[in-house]
Motif scaffolding. Structure first.
Motif, short mmCIF file in Angstrom:
data_model
loop_
_atom_site.label_atom_id
_atom_site.label_comp_id
_atom_site.label_asym_id
_atom_site.label_seq_id
_atom_site.Cartn_x
_atom_site.Cartn_y
_atom_site.Cartn_z
N ARG A 19 2.27 1.69 -3.53
CA ARG A 19 1.19 2.12 -4.43
C ARG A 19 0.86 3.59 -4.20
NH1 ARG A 19 -3.27 -2.53 -3.65
NH2 ARG A 19 -4.62 -0.92 -4.54
N SER A 20 0.93 3.99 -2.95
CA SER A 20 0.66 5.39 -2.62
C SER A 20 1.71 6.30 -3.27
CB SER A 20 0.67 5.58 -1.11
OG SER A 20 0.50 6.95 -0.76
N ARG B 222 -7.27 3.34 4.47
CA ARG B 222 -6.02 3.49 3.74
C ARG B 222 -6.27 3.51 2.23
NH1 ARG B 222 -4.34 -0.41 7.60
NH2 ARG B 222 -4.39 -2.07 6.03
N LEU B 223 -7.16 2.63 1.77
CA LEU B 223 -7.44 2.55 0.33
C LEU B 223 -8.18 3.77 -0.19
CD1 LEU B 223 -8.52 -1.20 0.06
CD2 LEU B 223 -6.48 -0.17 -0.96
N GLU C 115 0.83 -1.20 0.00
CA GLU C 115 0.00 0.00 0.00
C GLU C 115 0.86 1.26 0.00
OE1 GLU C 115 -3.11 0.04 2.88
OE2 GLU C 115 -3.72 -2.01 2.46
N LYS D 237 -8.29 -0.93 6.65
CA LYS D 237 -7.83 -1.07 5.27
C LYS D 237 -8.62 -0.16 4.36
CE LYS D 237 -6.73 -4.56 1.81
NZ LYS D 237 -6.67 -6.01 1.51
N ALA E 18 -6.67 0.24 -6.67
CA ALA E 18 -7.07 0.60 -5.31
C ALA E 18 -8.57 0.88 -5.25
CB ALA E 18 -6.28 1.83 -4.85
#
Length: 256
Positions: A104-105, A178-179, A101, A175, A189
């Protein structure tokens, strides 16, 4: 900014400006070694842009992960990525999920700024994606297979242990938070965010004694009811909008 190709096979990456950005100080376990390995591989991909200028140009201007995946395959090779995933040996699945994550961020942020804006942003974009591939290799989740699997348990078994069920819901809610930050800029995402939302709703249905909305009764005293009738009687329904007139008449009929 636009980057022009020449007939002499100039590497498009070499034409990007070299602005500097401050790196984030937040680090997860294995993050330093993962980023170092990804940066090394990203540099090799960038150097390979000379042999694949048109594809490199598309990576810079379009920021499409499909093109980037192809460029990685053409330069360092997918097998190299698989082999280098050993840098994450010993990393737990929970840590890997957080690393995934995080990378990906970083990729999404770089994509939003635009790889064409500077070499630093472009390398961050490529490196973050390579890091994501390394993590996915370790997790056994191919990038092209879509979003990560959410259902890794038997819901019926969870329903038998309400404490575990509640903990799982809270974990999915974390989660989800965060997503949500990535959903606007990352298609995977976004798909996973929707999947998590659906799973939370499904698990909530398995909770025993879940809070329900209680019906509310409003008690109106006789003198208040009389005053209400008198007030409403002074209103001419014809003065109300057409869509409100019937509602008004229905209310009057109920009051008597």
């Amino acid at each position: 900014m636009s980057v022009n190709l020449t007939k002499n096979a100039v590497n498009p990456f070499e034409t990007l400006s070299a602005s500097v950005e401050t790196a984030s100080t937040r680090r997860l376990s294995y993050s330093a070694s993962l980023i170092a390995k990804a940066n090394d591989l990203a540099q090799k991909v960038i150097m390979g842009g000379t042999q694949h200028p048109e594809l490199a140009q598309k990576v810079i201007t379009d920021a499409n992960t499909g093109d980037l995946l192809q460029l990685i395959s053409e330069t360092i090779g997918v097998e190299t990525v698989k082999a280098e995933a050993s840098v994450l040996d010993g990393c737990s699945d929970d840590e890997l999920a957080k690393l995934l994550e995080s990378r990906r961020s970083d990729r999404s942020k770089a994509k939003k700024k635009g790889p064409a804006s500077s070499m630093v942003v472009c390398k961050t974009y490529i490196s973050a994606f390579i890091a994501e591939l390394l993590v996915r290799q370790k997790l056994g989740k191919d990038y092209q297979s879509g979003s990560s699997r959410v259902v890794e348990y038997d819901p019926n078994e969870l329903a038998k242990d309400q404490e575990k069920l509640v903990r799982k819901i809270k974990s999915l809610q974390s989660k989800q938070c965060r997503l949500k930050k990535l959903a606007d800029v990352d298609e995977q995402a976004q798909a996973e965010y929707q999947q998590v939302q659906e799973e939370i709703a499904r698990l909530n249905e398995l909770r025993v004694g879940k809070p329900r909305v209680a019906a509310t009764k409003v008690v109106i005293k006789a003198n208040e009811l009389t005053a209400l009738r008198e007030t409403l009687a002074s209103i001419d329904p014809a003065t109300l909008p057409e869509d409100e007139q019937q509602k008004f008449l229905n209310l009057m009929s109920k009051l008597g």
